[in-house]
Design an enzyme around this catalytic site. Structure first.
Site, mmCIF file in Angstrom:
data_model
loop_
_atom_site.group_PDB
_atom_site.id
_atom_site.type_symbol
_atom_site.label_atom_id
_atom_site.label_comp_id
_atom_site.label_asym_id
_atom_site.label_seq_id
_atom_site.Cartn_x
_atom_site.Cartn_y
_atom_site.Cartn_z
ATOM 1 N N GLY A 35 -6.452 -1.643 6.883
ATOM 2 C CA GLY A 35 -5.811 -2.808 6.265
ATOM 3 C C GLY A 35 -4.302 -2.653 6.304
ATOM 4 N N GLN A 75 4.353 -3.883 3.921
ATOM 5 C CA GLN A 75 4.368 -2.519 4.479
ATOM 6 C C GLN A 75 5.218 -2.430 5.756
ATOM 7 O OE1 GLN A 75 -0.170 -2.072 3.943
ATOM 8 N NE2 GLN A 75 0.564 0.024 3.713
ATOM 9 N N CYS A 93 -3.390 5.481 2.035
ATOM 10 C CA CYS A 93 -2.513 4.332 2.276
ATOM 11 C C CYS A 93 -1.518 4.699 3.370
ATOM 12 C CB CYS A 93 -1.771 3.959 0.995
ATOM 13 S SG CYS A 93 -0.670 2.545 1.189
ATOM 14 N N LEU A 94 -1.324 3.799 4.307
ATOM 15 C CA LEU A 94 -0.383 4.070 5.400
ATOM 16 C C LEU A 94 1.037 4.231 4.881
ATOM 17 C CD1 LEU A 94 -1.836 1.571 8.049
ATOM 18 C CD2 LEU A 94 -2.110 4.063 8.000
ATOM 19 N N HIS A 115 -7.001 -3.156 -2.758
ATOM 20 C CA HIS A 115 -5.876 -2.262 -2.417
ATOM 21 C C HIS A 115 -4.746 -3.081 -1.766
ATOM 22 C CE1 HIS A 115 -4.272 1.591 -0.439
ATOM 23 N NE2 HIS A 115 -3.700 0.636 0.268
ATOM 24 N N GLU A 116 -5.114 -3.969 -0.841
ATOM 25 C CA GLU A 116 -4.111 -4.796 -0.144
ATOM 26 C C GLU A 116 -3.459 -5.799 -1.094
ATOM 27 O OE1 GLU A 116 -3.344 -3.592 2.488
ATOM 28 O OE2 GLU A 116 -5.142 -2.514 3.029
ATOM 29 N N HIS A 175 -0.653 -4.379 -2.934
ATOM 30 C CA HIS A 175 0.619 -4.311 -2.190
ATOM 31 C C HIS A 175 1.447 -5.588 -2.404
ATOM 32 C CE1 HIS A 175 0.483 -0.571 0.027
ATOM 33 N NE2 HIS A 175 -0.728 -0.806 0.505
HETATM 34 O O1 GNR Z 1 -6.303 2.701 6.154
HETATM 35 C C1 GNR Z 1 -6.528 2.592 4.952
HETATM 36 N N1 GNR Z 1 -7.657 3.131 4.440
HETATM 37 C C2 GNR Z 1 -8.097 2.901 3.136
HETATM 38 C C3 GNR Z 1 -9.114 3.707 2.643
HETATM 39 C C4 GNR Z 1 -9.599 3.509 1.365
HETATM 40 C C5 GNR Z 1 -9.090 2.500 0.595
HETATM 41 C C6 GNR Z 1 -8.079 1.696 1.064
HETATM 42 C C7 GNR Z 1 -7.580 1.894 2.334
HETATM 43 S S1 GNR Z 1 -6.331 0.847 2.935
HETATM 44 C C8 GNR Z 1 -5.549 1.905 4.081
HETATM 45 C C9 GNR Z 1 -4.493 1.152 4.871
HETATM 46 C C10 GNR Z 1 -3.399 0.686 3.944
HETATM 47 O O2 GNR Z 1 -2.545 1.398 3.497
HETATM 48 N N2 GNR Z 1 -3.424 -0.564 3.583
HETATM 49 O O3 GNR Z 1 -2.521 -1.038 2.732
HETATM 50 NI NI NI Z 2 -1.978 0.663 1.497
#
Ligand code: GNR
Ligand code: NI
Length: 174
Positions: free
Chosen positions: A46, A51, A94-95, A136-137, A140
């Site tokens: 995601g 980001q 998270c990236l 999670h997204e 952000h």
């Molecule tokens: O790549 C991602 N893996 C992930 C694993 C578990 C819960 C959420 C994520 S999102 C993350 C990519 C990211 O940072 N998205 O904002």
């Molecule tokens: Ni993230």
């Protein structure tokens, strides 16, 4: 299409609140294309526009495991409804918080109301990894990172590590 630089914590831009999109324009579609390419190249599932430094309420996701059957998803102006009272725990990454992982509890299922790539209104019922990832997204878009849910100690240890990593990579440039 282009691969963009992903911002990493600590960075104040990641704490901005993203703004709704008026109408899904060609420019927004090109942004979604770049976001998807950037996400795939970083092996993420995601990515939110903030980001890559753009404060728009736009998310791309692809939770399919298979390289051959990619299934990209696009969410513009998403709103979460009907969050389950029951929670699920996932090990999140998270990236924007590279190489750090921790368990986070979130509502196990939810509904997402959004506009798709073509600006069409859609509703998606999410569960499992899909529900976790979309939440999670969505965080952000509000300037929230998964480390904000951890204890003060765990969070500060992670931020310290990331600051050190940044300093040593800055030193390499000089
Ligand atoms: O790549 C991602 N893996 C992930 C694993 C578990 C819960 C959420 C994520 S999102 C993350 C990519 C990211 O940072 N998205 O904002
Ligand atoms: Ni993230």
């Amino acid at each position: 299409m282009a691969i963009k630089k992903i911002l990493t914590e600590p960075n104040k831009i990641l704490r901005q609140i993203s703004k709704p999109v008026d109408k899904v324009s060609k420019e927004d579609q090109l942004l979604m294309d770049d976001m998807l390419e950037t996400m795939y190249s970083a092996n993420g599932i995601g990515l939110a526009a903030i980001q890559i430094g753009i404060p728009k309420r736009i998310i791309v996701m692809d939770i399919s495991k298979n390289e051959d059957t990619k299934s990209p998803m696009y969410f513009v102006n998403p709103i979460i409804k009907n969050k389950n009272k029951e929670f699920s725990t996932y090990e999140e990454g998270c990236l924007s918080v590279p190489n750090q992982f921790a368990e986070v509890d979130r509502p196990a299922t939810c509904e997402v109301h959004y506009l798709d790539y073509y600006g069409e209104k859609k509703i998606l019922k999410a569960q499992g990894l899909l529900a976790t990832c979309i939440q999670h997204e969505m965080d952000h878009l509000e300037g929230i990172l998964f480390i904000d849910y951890l204890s003060k100690l765990k969070k500060s240890m992670i931020i310290k590590k990331l600051s050190k990593q940044k300093k040593s990579s800055d030193a390499l440039v000089i």
